[in-house]
Enzyme design. Structure first.
Site, PDB file in Angstrom:
ATOM      1  N   LYS A  78       0.859  -1.197   0.000  1.00  0.00           N
ATOM      2  CA  LYS A  78       0.000   0.000   0.000  1.00  0.00           C
ATOM      3  C   LYS A  78       0.890   1.241   0.000  1.00  0.00           C
ATOM      4  O   LYS A  78       1.879   1.304   0.750  1.00  0.00           O
ATOM      5  CB  LYS A  78      -0.896  -0.021   1.252  1.00  0.00           C
ATOM      6  CG  LYS A  78      -1.956   1.090   1.281  1.00  0.00           C
ATOM      7  CD  LYS A  78      -2.842   0.989   2.536  1.00  0.00           C
ATOM      8  CE  LYS A  78      -3.978   1.999   2.495  1.00  0.00           C
ATOM      9  NZ  LYS A  78      -4.867   1.920   3.665  1.00  0.00           N
ATOM     10  N   SER A 157      -9.945   2.077   2.592  1.00  0.00           N
ATOM     11  CA  SER A 157      -9.029   2.826   1.753  1.00  0.00           C
ATOM     12  C   SER A 157      -8.010   1.953   1.016  1.00  0.00           C
ATOM     13  O   SER A 157      -7.431   2.405   0.027  1.00  0.00           O
ATOM     14  CB  SER A 157      -8.254   3.829   2.609  1.00  0.00           C
ATOM     15  OG  SER A 157      -7.389   3.149   3.510  1.00  0.00           O
ATOM     16  N   SER A 181     -10.356  -0.033   6.824  1.00  0.00           N
ATOM     17  CA  SER A 181      -9.696   0.070   5.518  1.00  0.00           C
ATOM     18  C   SER A 181      -9.043  -1.201   5.022  1.00  0.00           C
ATOM     19  O   SER A 181      -8.564  -1.249   3.890  1.00  0.00           O
ATOM     20  CB  SER A 181      -8.639   1.178   5.545  1.00  0.00           C
ATOM     21  OG  SER A 181      -9.256   2.437   5.461  1.00  0.00           O
TER      22      SER A 181
END
Lengths: 493, 483
Positions: A78, A157, A181
């Protein structure tokens, strides 16, 4: 040899060990798959050259008998984790072009255990969002489609991470979970995701959103793969004062399949109005599976659940408003060209941040400001304690909680965009555990009528991730989730 | 001693509270391992944390905490078992994080007192409100480029103690005495070097005026007063400014003012309305700081004798005056030096020699005690020679001058130069007889009532003996012989 990109991490590790293939081959297969799936926009920065270098080094390391826990396994990282020498953006214009001179503890741990980085995965800007539509670098698309054929959100997210793992362009991925997330995108993308106990993974080198909530975690297609990844990236870090001195167990070893006599709590407050019947039915199915394996089902109450979302949307923006103050155009990242300091500040931040980030900074500054602090921030902290107490009370009656992960399946990109509150409701089941710092997992458990995946969430006691893996493994076996994303099927065809 | 100022409409009392920022003596910063050494090239002592790079986290420096506790104990203050670091949010280029990590609602040190010495020889207690730890900011440099400002982050993240006093100070002299005493205590403790010219100690002065006995007035805060002298000047100026406003029927504005040392005035920096809303909240990157009573007691055991304790001991044990004691304890090294000299010697004599002779000449030559060519042992040796009548006090001054020049021991100088006092009555008597015989006129005048001539005879004897004759013996013999 089966398609390398469809292997689980555990299978790939065996294949590497047996010399069926090399990490170079495995990595190359994923790079190729990623090139073919560019339309999903999973990555902000791809690092194929670095991946091949790492894979080569990994093969050499394995050959010398020094294989780590994830030796040779290609992962997506990420783009909130700072990676030395590789652009790290947090999906924000304000950090575009920023190249850290340091490696986050989590990625350093993973690479130390042999993981290979394929690239930096797309996400909501500064991890603020539930649909991966706030990224400066464009929306991420879920490989899963319904009959309408419309592009759907992978959730957020950590949308790029989840989508990449579901689309078989990465074997696993790192995520961060502040209010859901990891768990919500895992559910939307039909994969498993784990947010460990707050303090299990170091936050050092991870771009901060809300410091008291942010926690790194894992995405993979199986529960066991998550266990392998979590073991590799966890551990105490003296550079993070909130990182805990807890020994890291062999999480996979907890997956004995034996849950006889375990008490599984079903919180009544998680039956919310307007939740689709399919999700309610899936939840019931999960209860039946666990009962069938010998677990005892206990009804429990978490009375302050309804306050969790408003509490979260005070605390998280408050911390974010302060955490994001450092992006001011002075030291690194984007700077608007202005002669006066105050003009430079205003324009840099106005142009550098997207709408959702600005909205949360404003909410955060408001709730911390003189005259409102007690009514909002202090009150929210008090409620947060009550929410934790709810869980601790419930755990006097049970070992683990079972709930749906999200109140819907993946929605069409663009939906919920008109109303931030509606978007925030996506996190209604994941936020309470975040506020309490508890470990949670989403396990893919079935498809809805439209053919979209749904997940079940497990929440355990602090530091008892082993319980998640034990029970998650059983749900995984019972659910026998084997469907492939339609996007992938179409491509194969 | 309330110092009152006579205005046109009556008397005014100055009310002052001080906030002193003292940089903690420690090799590394409050939340990072970067060096704190003064005077390095810009931006050479900056860690990733100090530069607020994304994802960086503060880790509390435990030695700084120890230093803060040590300081709190030295200020006779309550040490709080639990304190909390909070974020003070504001934007400025020399504040890389966009917030300063400080302590707000729960400081590490609570209330205490220190004793100040006033010029009239009296003592006064000043209350300490609190001491808290916080990060220093970097430094903006506006003179390096025609259109740009530069930032030096070397100081960014250095540990500061903010020490806040009660509004117990009543004038420029008291403020100076407070600041001096505070600096003295910090130096004794080794928790701050107190070098105001290097910025490691900085003072903000809160000042208001009131009629004696009335409630406090509205205060202004004066920043940038960076020497004891500047504090006094700023207070004097600000008091007059406020009195003029009040006597003209106006109101003092609650605001932050800046001392301009070049012009000798204070000027408005920002008003209360313009004051920042700092949006303090507990720093989620740091856990609350807990210190146990055991830790506090262990630190207490390491405390040196503090200036006031030393002062009172010197007055009690050595029978020194408040003035002498105060001069001697002003620096820890000076006090130690004195005690080494006073060891086995007449303490009062030792105090006189240290203060009047040694510090006098060092001061004249712009030298510090560390540079003294005469060691404490050597000075003690000189004083011994005076005490046991080997040399007179007058000769001792000559010997001292030689010691200062050569660094030699007193007894060596006395031996080599033959300065030993003559106490042999027979030898002195012979000289006295010679002098009397050589001056019949003066003998007659003296005996005729001119008493003042006695000094002439003493002088003659001393001249003859090169000052070495024991003055008591000379006096006695002359009295006998002259009748």
């Amino acid at each position: 040899m089966s398609d390398l990109t469809h292997l689980t991490i555990a299978e790939a590790l065996k294949g590497l060990e047996n010399k069926d293939f090399t990490s170079v081959e495995l990595t190359e297969a994923h790079i190729k798959a990623g090139e073919a799936a560019k339309d999903l926009n999973c990555y902000i920065t791809e690092t194929p050259d670095q991946a091949m270098e790492m894979a080569k080094a990994s093969d050499a390391k394995r050959a010398s008998g020094q294989a780590g826990i994830l030796e040779g396994i290609p992962l997506a990282i990420k783009d909130l984790f700072c990676t030395e020498g590789v652009q790290t953006t947090a999906a924000s214009h304000i950090l575009e072009g920023f190249v850290p001179q340091y490696e986050s503890t989590v990625t350093a741990n993973l690479f130390g255990e042999g993981a290979v980085m394929l690239g930096k995965a797309n996400l909501d800007e500064f991890a603020m969002g539930s649909s991966n539509t706030t990224s400066y670098f464009g929306n991420v698309i879920n490989p899963w489609r319904a009959e309408d054929g419309a592009d759907r959100t992978p959730g957020g997210s950590s949308g790029g991470s989840a989508s990449a793992v579901a689309a078989r362009i990465a074997m696993g991925a790192t995520g961060t979970d502040t209010g859901g997330s990891i768990r919500q995108p895992a559910a939307f993308c039909g994969i498993a995701g784990v947010k460990p106990t707050y303090g299990r993974c170091s936050r050092w080198g991870t771009v901060a959103f809300a410091s008291s909530l942010d926690q790194a975690g894992t995405f993979a297609r199986t529960v066991e793969d998550n266990a392998l990844m979590l073991r590799a990236m966890s551990g105490h870090d003296p550079k993070d004062s909130t990182s805990a001195q807890h020994a890291v167990p062999d999480f996979a070893a907890a997956m004995t399949g034996d849950i006889k006599g375990l008490k599984v709590g079903i919180p009544k407050e998680y039956r919310v109005d307007g939740m689709p019947a399919e999700i309610e039915a899936l939840w019931q199915k999960g209860i039946e599976w666990l009962k069938g394996e010998g677990a005892e089902i206990v009804d429990v109450s978490l009375p302050h659940t309804k306050y969790a979302l408003p509490t979260y949307y005070i605390i998280a923006p408050a911390e974010a408003s302060s955490n994001l103050a450092r992006y001011d155009g002075v030291k690194y990242g984007y700077r608007a060209d202005e002669n006066q300091l105050s003009d430079m500040y205003k324009k840099t931040r106005a142009e550098g941040f997207g709408d959702e980030v600005k909205r949360r900074i404003m909410i955060g500054a408001y709730v911390l400001s003189a005259g409102y602090y007690d009514a909002y921030y202090i009150k929210a902290q008090q409620v947060r304690r009550q929410i934790l107490n709810d869980f601790l009370e419930a755990y006097k009656q049970c070992d683990v909680l079972l709930t749906p992960t999200a109140p819907s399946s993946a929605f069409v990109i663009g939906e919920n965009e008109d109303d931030p509150i509606k978007m925030y409701l996506n996190d209604v089941f994941t936020v309470p555990a975040s506020l309490a710092g508890l470990p949670g997992m989403s396990v893919p458990a079935g498809l809805d009528a439209a053919g979209l995946p749904l997940g079940l969430q497990l929440i355990s006691k602090p530091w008892d991730e082993e319980m998640l893996f034990k029970v998650g493994g059983v749900i995984e076996k019972c659910a026998n989730f084997s469907a492939l994303p339609q996007g992938l099927i179409k491509k194969a065809a | 001693m309330a110092q009152l100022i006579q205005g046109n409409t009556g008397q005014w009392e100055i009310v002052i509270g001080m906030e002193v920022h003292a940089q903690v003596t420690c090799n590394s910063k409050l939340f990072s391992g970067a060096s704190t050494a003064f005077g390095a090239e810009p931006n050479t002592q900056v860690s990733l944390v100090d530069a607020a790079m994304p994802g960086m986290l503060p880790v509390l420096n435990e030695y700084v905490v120890e230093q803060a506790i040590r300081t709190g104990l030295g200020l006779n203050s309550q040490i709080n078992n639990m304190s909390v670091f909070e974020r003070k949010n504001y934007f400025y280029p020399d504040l890389p994080q966009g917030y300063q990590i400080s302590q707000f609602q729960h400081p590490i040190v609570g209330t205490g007192t220190i004793e100040i010495d006033l010029p009239d020889g009296t003592l006064k207690e000043i209350g300490i409100t609190r001491l808290h730890l916080e990060q220093d900011a970097g430094k903006s440099m506006h003179d390096q480029h025609p259109s740009k400002s530069f930032v030096d982050l070397n100081r960014s993240g250095c540990a500061l103690m903010e020490i806040v006093s009660e509004p117990d100070i009543r004038g420029p002299e008291e403020a100076a005495a407070y600041l001096s005493k505070l600096r003295m205590i910090l130096r004794y403790l080794g928790t701050c070097d107190g070098n105001m010219d290097e910025g490691s100690m900085r003072a903000d002065v809160n000042i208001s005026m009131r009629r004696p006995g009335e409630p406090y007035g509205i205060r202004a805060e004066i920043k940038n007063v960076n020497s004891v002298k500047a504090v006094q000047q700023a207070i004097e100026y600000e008091a007059q400014r406020q009195i003029e406003i009040l006597e003209d029927g106006g109101e003092v504005v609650q605001e932050t003012r800046l001392w301009d040392p070049a012009k000798g005035v204070t000027r408005s920096m920002r008003s209360k309305e313009e004051a920042h809303d700092y949006r303090y909240f507990p720093d989620p990157d740091l856990l609350p700081l807990h210190v146990s009573n055991d830790q506090i007691e262990n630190i207490r055991k390491t405390l040196p004798e503090l200036p006031d304790q030393k002062k009172h001991r010197f007055m009690n044990d050595y029978s020194l005056s408040l003035y002498d004691a105060s001069v001697l304890i002003a620096e820890r090294k000076r006090a130690d030096f004195f005690e080494a000299v006073a060891n086995d010697n007449d303490a009062k004599l030792a105090a006189n020699w240290v203060i009047n002779e040694l510090l006098g000449i060092l001061n004249k030559n712009d030298k510090s005690l560390e540079d003294s060519p005469i060691s404490a042992e050597q000075l003690a040796g000189l004083i011994k020679l005076i005490s046991d009548d080997t040399i007179s006090g007058k000769i001792a001054k000559d010997v001292f001058a030689i010691m200062y020049e050569t660094g030699d021991d007193a007894d060596k100088i006395v031996e080599e130069k033959g300065l030993k006092q003559v106490t042999d009555t027979g030898a002195i008597e012979a000289i006295v007889d010679t002098i009397i015989a050589a001056n019949p006129d003066n003998v007659a005048k003296y005996q005729g009532g001119k008493d003042k001539l006695f000094g002439f005879f003493v002088g003659q004897v001393m001249k003859e003996t090169q000052g070495k004759a024991n003055p008591a013996v000379v006096n006695k013999l002359l009295k006998e012989k002259l009748g």
